[in-house]
Scaffold this motif. Structure first.
Motif, PDB file in Angstrom:
ATOM      1  N   UNK A  77       0.716  -1.171  -0.147  1.00 39.53           N
ATOM      2  CA  UNK A  77      -0.145  -0.125  -0.027  1.00 39.53           C
ATOM      3  C   UNK A  77       0.817   1.295  -0.032  1.00 39.53           C
ATOM      4  N   UNK A  78       1.970   1.211   0.612  1.00 38.73           N
ATOM      5  CA  UNK A  78       2.852   2.454   0.925  1.00 38.73           C
ATOM      6  C   UNK A  78       3.416   2.774  -0.602  1.00 38.73           C
ATOM      7  N   UNK A  79       3.687   1.650  -1.482  1.00 43.43           N
ATOM      8  CA  UNK A  79       4.427   2.097  -2.750  1.00 43.43           C
ATOM      9  C   UNK A  79       3.228   1.989  -3.794  1.00 43.43           C
ATOM     10  N   UNK A  80       1.891   1.902  -3.465  1.00 45.55           N
ATOM     11  CA  UNK A  80       1.032   1.948  -4.553  1.00 45.55           C
ATOM     12  C   UNK A  80       0.981   0.778  -5.293  1.00 45.55           C
ATOM     13  N   UNK A  81       1.454  -0.322  -4.984  1.00 39.11           N
ATOM     14  CA  UNK A  81       1.209  -1.412  -5.983  1.00 39.11           C
ATOM     15  C   UNK A  81      -0.093  -2.161  -5.972  1.00 39.11           C
ATOM     16  N   UNK A  82      -0.963  -1.600  -6.710  1.00 40.69           N
ATOM     17  CA  UNK A  82      -2.379  -2.239  -6.781  1.00 40.69           C
ATOM     18  C   UNK A  82      -2.496  -3.645  -7.269  1.00 40.69           C
ATOM     19  N   UNK A  83      -1.681  -4.114  -8.090  1.00 44.77           N
ATOM     20  CA  UNK A  83      -1.788  -5.628  -8.514  1.00 44.77           C
ATOM     21  C   UNK A  83      -1.328  -6.372  -7.306  1.00 44.77           C
ATOM     22  N   UNK A  84      -0.236  -6.138  -6.469  1.00 42.19           N
ATOM     23  CA  UNK A  84       0.173  -6.765  -5.316  1.00 42.19           C
ATOM     24  C   UNK A  84      -1.251  -6.740  -4.093  1.00 42.19           C
ATOM     25  N   UNK A  85      -1.736  -5.498  -4.003  1.00 46.15           N
ATOM     26  CA  UNK A  85      -2.881  -5.640  -3.083  1.00 46.15           C
ATOM     27  C   UNK A  85      -3.973  -6.459  -3.405  1.00 46.15           C
ATOM     28  N   UNK A  86      -4.303  -6.527  -4.921  1.00 44.36           N
ATOM     29  CA  UNK A  86      -5.112  -7.666  -5.078  1.00 44.36           C
ATOM     30  C   UNK A  86      -4.978  -8.989  -5.037  1.00 44.36           C
ATOM     31  N   UNK A  87      -3.632  -9.190  -5.158  1.00 45.04           N
ATOM     32  CA  UNK A  87      -3.275 -10.656  -4.927  1.00 45.04           C
ATOM     33  C   UNK A  87      -3.182 -11.079  -3.534  1.00 45.04           C
ATOM     34  N   UNK A  88      -2.889 -10.099  -2.894  1.00 42.90           N
ATOM     35  CA  UNK A  88      -2.740 -10.427  -1.224  1.00 42.90           C
ATOM     36  C   UNK A  88      -4.059 -10.360  -0.914  1.00 42.90           C
TER      37      UNK A  88
END
Length: 389
Positions: free
Chosen positions: A53-64
Motif C-alpha cells: 500500500x505504501x508503494x501504490x502497488x495495486x496488483x500486489x494489493x489485489x493478490x494479497x
C-alpha cells in the motif's frame, strides 16, 4: 522508506521485495513458499500489505487480499493501517485507485494512529483532492482531532492546500447544519412531550377542583334542604330547574381587532401610530405574529446548567431532571419559552415613529448662502472643550 533502499536490504525473492517492485509473478511464488504471510513483519513492523500500500502497488494489493491470508485492517507498532500507508507520497500515481480498492474490501475509514491521525488527516495534509472527496463521501469524520488538537481542515490550511480545505470546510458546514437541525428537532420533541404532560396535569387538577366544588355544593344544598343536583354537559354542577330561574344564553361577542393598531395608511400627513405593541422592541415584519396555541411553560419548567455545561430541565409536575439537547442557552430558552424570550431585534425604549414631513431637509443646489463651516465641524465645535483641540 524508498523502494530502492528497501530492495537492497531485503533478499531476493522476499515478499517485501516483491511488494515494493510490484511484480505479481514474483509475489505469487513468494506466497506459495511462505506460511502465514500476513503475520510476517519487516524491521519497521510493517506487514507485506503495508509495504504494497505504501508503494501504490495495486496488483500486489489485489493478490494479497484475494489470497485471504492478510488482514486489510492490520496494525503496525505505531497504529498505522494499510489505509494510512497508501496516503504516503511513495504511492503516487496509484494513490486514489489503491485507496478505493482498500475501502471496497473492508478498510475502516475512521481508524486513527497512535498520534490520532486518521486517513482524512493524512489526505488533507498531502493535499490529495480526490482522496479527500472520497473519504468525505463515505462518511469519514471531518471533526476528529489528532493528538495535537488539529482537524483535517486545519492541517489542509497549515500545509496550504486550498482546494482540500474548501472541500473539508463545506463538509463540516453541512454536518454542523444537519446536527443543529437534529438538535432543534429533539428540543421540539421535548417541548411537545412537556406540553402533553402539562395538559394532563392541568386536566387532573381541574377534575380535582370540580370534585371539591361538587362536594361543597352538595353540602351546601343539603344544609339548605334543596333538591338533588344534576350535572350539565359541560361538567358543571347546577341546581334543579325547580329552584332555579331559566336564563337565556348569552352569545359571546368576538373581539374585533382594532384597525388603528395596524394602520398603514399611505397618507403622509397622518402620523402612524407610535405605540403598536411591545414598544421596547422593533418588529421584523409588518404583519402581526401569530400566537401559537400552546401553554406557557415558563412557570412550570426550570433550566439548570451544571459544571459540565450540560443543561437539564425540571418540571414541576414530576420533579424529574431531563437532559436538554446540546444547544446554546438562548436557543433553548427561545425554543421552550417563546412568549418570554421572543425572537425580536432589541431597540431603544425611546424609539418613536415620526412623520416623514417632520424630518429636516438638506438644502438644494440653488442655495446661494454657503457657510464656511461644515456640519461636522460645527458638531466638533459644540462637543470639544475650548483649549483642548
Amino acid at each position: 522508506m524508498e523502494g530502492g533502499c528497501l530492495a537492497r536490504k531485503l533478499p531476493a525473492g522476499d515478499l517485501f521485495h516483491a511488494a515494493v517492485c510490484g511484480d505479481p509473478k514474483w509475489l505469487c511464488l513468494s506466497l506459495e513458499r511462505v506460511q502465514s504471510p500476513g503475520q510476517q513483519q519487516n524491521k519497521q513492523g510493517l506487514t507485506v500489505l503495508h509495504v504494497a500500500a505504501q508503494h501504490g502497488q495495486l496488483s500486489c494489493l489485489k493478490l494479497l487480499l484475494e489470497s485471504g491470508t492478510v488482514d486489510v485492517n492490520a496494525s503496525c507498532p505505531h497504529g498505522r493501517k494499510p489505509l494510512h500507508m497508501v496516503l504516503s507520497p511513495e504511492s503516487k500515481p496509484n494513490t486514489y485507485s489503491c485507496l478505493i480498492y482498500l475501502l471496497e474490501h473492508g478498510a475502516e475509514p475512521n481508524v486513527s494512529t497512535d498520534e490520532g491521525l486518521t486517513p482524512l488527516h493524512m489526505a488533507a495534509a498531502a493535499g490529495l483532492k480526490e482522496c479527500v472527496e472520497e473519504l468525505v463521501r463515505i462518511g469519514a469524520d471531518t471533526h476528529t482531532r489528532d493528538s495535537r488538537g488539529h482537524t483535517p481542515f486545519e492541517l489542509a490550511c497549515l500545509w496550504g492546500h486550498r482546494v482540500a480545505a474548501r472541500i473539508l470546510k463545506n463538509a463540516m458546514w453541512h454536518r454542523d447544519k444537519k446536527r443543529d437541525m437534529e438538535k432543534h428537532q429533539e428540543l421540539q420533541n421535548l417541548k411537545q412531550n412537556m406540553i402533553r404532560m402539562y395538559r394532563k396535569e392541568e386536566g387532573m387538577q381541574k377534575l380535582a377542583r370540580e370534585a371539591i366544588n361538587k362536594q361543597k355544593v352538595s353540602e351546601w344544598a343539603e344544609r339548605k334542604g334543596l333538591p338533588c343536583l344534576r350535572s350539565s354537559t359541560m361538567g358543571l354542577w347546577t341546581l334543579s330547574h325547580h329552584c332555579c330561574h331559566s336564563a337565556k344564553p348569552v352569545k359571546k361577542q368576538h373581539a374585533t381587532k382594532s384597525r388603528d393598531m395596524w394602520n398603514i395608511s399611505p397618507n403622509p400627513s397622518r402620523h402612524p401610530p407610535a405605540n403598536i405593541s411591545r414598544s421596547e422592541t422593533m418588529r421584523i415584519g409588518v404583519h402581526p405574529e401569530e400566537v401559537a396555541d400552546e401553554p406557557d411553560l415558563y412557570q412550570s419548567v426550570t433550566l439548570h446548567c451544571f459544571r459540565n455545561e450540560q443543561v437539564h430541565c425540571i418540571a414541576s409536575w414530576d420533579n424529574v431532571s431531563q437532559l436538554v439537547p446540546d444547544l446554546p442557552m438562548d436557543v433553548i430558552q427561545k425554543g421552550l419559552f417563546p412568549s418570554k424570550f421572543p425572537s425580536r431585534i432589541s431597540g431603544p425604549l425611546q424609539l418613536q415613529c415620526n412623520s416623514v414631513l417632520d424630518l429636516p431637509h438638506r438644502g438644494g443646489a440653488h442655495r446661494t448662502e454657503d457657510s464656511p463651516w461644515t456640519e461636522v465641524a460645527m458638531h466638533l465645535v459644540e462637543e470639544l472643550q475650548p483649549g483642548h483641540y
